[in-house]
Design an enzyme around this catalytic site. Structure first.
Site, short mmCIF file in Angstrom:
data_model
loop_
_atom_site.label_atom_id
_atom_site.label_comp_id
_atom_site.label_asym_id
_atom_site.label_seq_id
_atom_site.Cartn_x
_atom_site.Cartn_y
_atom_site.Cartn_z
CD GLU A 29 -21.34 19.01 -20.66
OE1 GLU A 29 -20.70 18.15 -20.02
OE2 GLU A 29 -22.51 19.31 -20.38
CB CYS A 91 -25.21 18.18 -26.94
SG CYS A 91 -26.47 19.42 -27.29
CG HIS A 110 -24.98 21.38 -22.61
ND1 HIS A 110 -24.32 20.21 -22.32
CD2 HIS A 110 -25.81 21.10 -23.65
CE1 HIS A 110 -24.74 19.26 -23.15
NE2 HIS A 110 -25.65 19.77 -23.95
#
Length: 173
Positions: A29, A91, A110
């Site tokens: 991410e 998250c 993730h």
């Protein structure tokens, strides 16, 4: 309920691991988002005003170039995916908070919730490789930005925002 503010540590970066149901690979991410947190957590709480940091920028990017890192890891044969949307749930919230208070020195990875890649035998060695590559990138500064990145501003501008405690409330039904 108030949560204590982020306290800096001596490390180079904070690395978060999150579970992504339905993911087909490990997702790196790039961006944390500040607004639109409307879903309740397992305790039935959601952020006041549906945002992580009042007055904070809409998006923050990690100083780690996740796109470059994901390309490098794919070339090594790893199942990685680059993403700029961490999902606007726990998250993403924690990631944004770390990016904000750590001046971009955070990473969110993730991992799949199920499937062959979710098995410890496959997942752990891949995570070790990813984290080592991430730390090498930080050491080389070749694929990182030199400063905290507020992705809503021009790249030459650096922002500093006042730290504040997080407040949560139970949504009214």
């Amino acid at each position: 309920m108030k949560i204590e503010t982020f306290s800096p540590c001596d490390g180079q970066v904070v690395i978060h691991l999150g579970i992504a149901p339905g993911a087909r690979g490990i997702t790196l991410e790039q961006t944390g988002k500040n607004h639109c947190y409307k879903d309740r957590d397992v305790s039935g709480l959601c952020p006041v005003h549906h945002c992580c940091i009042e007055g904070g920028p809409e998006r923050l990017d990690s100083i780690i170039d996740m796109r470059s890192l994901s390309k490098h890891l794919k070339n090594m044969g790893h199942d990685v995916i680059y993403s700029r949307d961490a999902g606007r749930y726990l998250c993403d919230f924690v990631y944004y908070y770390s990016l904000y208070h750590g001046q971009g020195r955070a990473a969110l990875i993730h991992v799949p919730a199920s499937g062959s890649l979710a098995s410890p035998e496959r997942l752990v060695p891949q995570l070790q490789t990813i984290i080592h590559a991430l730390l090498r990138q930080l050491d080389s500064s070749e694929h990182t930005t030199s400063e905290y990145v507020d992705s809503t501003q021009h790249p030459d501008q650096v922002s500093s925002y006042k730290r504040q405690p997080l407040e949560f409330k139970r949504p009214t039904i």
